[in-house]
Design a protein around this motif. Sequence first.
Motif, PDB file in Angstrom:
ATOM      1  N   TYR A  33       0.838  -1.204   0.000  1.00 27.47           N
ATOM      2  CA  TYR A  33       0.000   0.000   0.000  1.00 27.47           C
ATOM      3  C   TYR A  33       0.877   1.260   0.000  1.00 27.47           C
ATOM      4  CZ  TYR A  33      -3.538  -3.091   2.247  1.00 27.47           C
ATOM      5  OH  TYR A  33      -4.414  -4.109   2.571  1.00 27.47           O
ATOM      6  N   TYR A  35       0.208   5.329   1.148  1.00 31.60           N
ATOM      7  CA  TYR A  35      -0.674   6.308   1.766  1.00 31.60           C
ATOM      8  C   TYR A  35       0.049   7.650   1.802  1.00 31.60           C
ATOM      9  CZ  TYR A  35      -3.786   2.633   3.480  1.00 31.60           C
ATOM     10  OH  TYR A  35      -4.664   1.589   3.556  1.00 31.60           O
ATOM     11  N   LEU A  91       3.702   7.241   3.082  1.00 27.97           N
ATOM     12  CA  LEU A  91       3.914   6.008   3.837  1.00 27.97           C
ATOM     13  C   LEU A  91       3.642   4.799   2.957  1.00 27.97           C
ATOM     14  CD1 LEU A  91       2.096   7.019   7.142  1.00 27.97           C
ATOM     15  CD2 LEU A  91       4.534   6.610   6.913  1.00 27.97           C
ATOM     16  N   GLU A 101      -3.078  -7.554   8.781  1.00 30.73           N
ATOM     17  CA  GLU A 101      -2.506  -6.292   9.249  1.00 30.73           C
ATOM     18  C   GLU A 101      -1.340  -5.864   8.370  1.00 30.73           C
ATOM     19  OE1 GLU A 101      -2.696  -9.100  10.980  1.00 30.73           O
ATOM     20  OE2 GLU A 101      -0.996  -9.375  12.345  1.00 30.73           O
ATOM     21  N   ALA A 102      -1.210  -4.559   8.244  1.00 28.50           N
ATOM     22  CA  ALA A 102      -0.158  -3.976   7.425  1.00 28.50           C
ATOM     23  C   ALA A 102       0.961  -3.475   8.317  1.00 28.50           C
ATOM     24  CB  ALA A 102      -0.735  -2.830   6.591  1.00 28.50           C
ATOM     25  N   PHE A 103       2.174  -3.618   7.810  1.00 29.50           N
ATOM     26  CA  PHE A 103       3.357  -3.126   8.513  1.00 29.50           C
ATOM     27  C   PHE A 103       3.929  -1.966   7.704  1.00 29.50           C
ATOM     28  CE2 PHE A 103       3.659  -6.434  11.674  1.00 29.50           C
ATOM     29  CZ  PHE A 103       2.920  -7.465  11.121  1.00 29.50           C
ATOM     30  N   PHE A 104       4.216  -0.888   8.408  1.00 30.71           N
ATOM     31  CA  PHE A 104       4.573   0.353   7.738  1.00 30.71           C
ATOM     32  C   PHE A 104       6.063   0.630   7.767  1.00 30.71           C
ATOM     33  CE2 PHE A 104       0.649   2.643   6.765  1.00 30.71           C
ATOM     34  CZ  PHE A 104      -0.274   1.832   7.383  1.00 30.71           C
ATOM     35  N   GLY A 105       6.513   1.326   6.729  1.00 32.05           N
ATOM     36  CA  GLY A 105       7.830   1.913   6.736  1.00 32.05           C
ATOM     37  C   GLY A 105       7.799   3.230   7.498  1.00 32.05           C
ATOM     38  N   GLN A 106       8.946   3.875   7.569  1.00 37.74           N
ATOM     39  CA  GLN A 106       9.029   5.134   8.319  1.00 37.74           C
ATOM     40  C   GLN A 106       8.618   6.344   7.498  1.00 37.74           C
ATOM     41  OE1 GLN A 106      12.968   5.152  10.446  1.00 37.74           O
ATOM     42  NE2 GLN A 106      11.536   5.295  12.161  1.00 37.74           N
ATOM     43  N   GLY A 107       8.341   6.099   6.241  1.00 43.28           N
ATOM     44  CA  GLY A 107       7.830   7.176   5.420  1.00 43.28           C
ATOM     45  C   GLY A 107       8.903   8.035   4.773  1.00 43.28           C
ATOM     46  N   THR A 108       8.496   8.734   3.749  1.00 48.29           N
ATOM     47  CA  THR A 108       9.331   9.739   3.095  1.00 48.29           C
ATOM     48  C   THR A 108       8.636  11.087   3.264  1.00 48.29           C
ATOM     49  OG1 THR A 108      10.244   8.260   1.409  1.00 48.29           O
ATOM     50  CG2 THR A 108      10.231  10.617   0.908  1.00 48.29           C
TER      51      THR A 108
ATOM     52  N   PHE B  35      -8.238  -2.660  13.540  1.00 49.70           N
ATOM     53  CA  PHE B  35      -6.899  -2.465  14.094  1.00 49.70           C
ATOM     54  C   PHE B  35      -6.819  -1.116  14.804  1.00 49.70           C
ATOM     55  CE2 PHE B  35      -5.289  -5.925  11.559  1.00 49.70           C
ATOM     56  CZ  PHE B  35      -5.925  -5.824  10.332  1.00 49.70           C
ATOM     57  N   TYR B  37      -3.579   1.422  15.412  1.00 51.81           N
ATOM     58  CA  TYR B  37      -2.187   1.715  15.153  1.00 51.81           C
ATOM     59  C   TYR B  37      -1.785   2.927  15.987  1.00 51.81           C
ATOM     60  CZ  TYR B  37      -1.800  -1.334  11.030  1.00 51.81           C
ATOM     61  OH  TYR B  37      -1.749  -2.408  10.177  1.00 51.81           O
TER      62      TYR B  37
END
Lengths: 113, 117
Positions: A33, A35, A91, A101-108, B35, B37
């Motif tokens: 994804y 965002y 993100l 569930e989704a796991f996120f990066g730290q974003g740009t 969820f 977060y």
Amino acid sequence: GAGVSQSPSNKVTEKGKDVELRCDPISGHTALYWYRQSLGQGLEFLIYFQGNSAPDKSGLPSDRFSAERTGGSVSTLTIQRTQQEDSAVYLCASSLRLNTEAFFGQGTRLTVV
Amino acid sequence: AQTVTQSQPEMSVQEAETVTLSCTYDTSESNYYLFWYKQPPSRQMILVIRQEAYKQQNATENRFSVNFQKAAKSFSLKISDSQLGDTAMYFCAFIPFSGGSNYKLTFGKGTLLTVNP
């Protein structure tokens, strides 16, 4: 790597220039994804990819935005002719499948000046 | 289309006390995941807790628990023994279990929680 990796962490660009944002998902995750999060705001859906299926591009705000995912892994979000309103944190997240569930990066953090 | 509403833009709590964050959602799906977060100032989104809609038992993860009311479409988060490190933006999110063409993870606008010493 162990988590979702995004690069660059920060990007400052001049109005009118093109930018590319990169996302390396967790290995084995089939869903990815993108965002957008404007200052102090919630998460605005842009696009998702699931395996080899056609991506859901319904959240892309204009035709200046595009994304691709090569080989079912790395994804690149491209913004052409950037505008000041494109300034935001972008993100990326990945999940094992679409409905988990989704796991996120730290974003740009993108700043258009 | 799914919508997620968090009616409390900001909340504060004293350290060691309990706080509850509200979330309601709207969907025609019968099976889905919910969820919570957490996004601290570092901006890293961290999964706090998940709930499967087909499970009646409320999920619990250490100091975090939920009150899931399926009929009311309500999914609140309770944080017990609040700690300074709990200071963050909290987002409620929804995804259908088998949503056809609408698989995107939908987020509320968030609640900024401040834990005061």
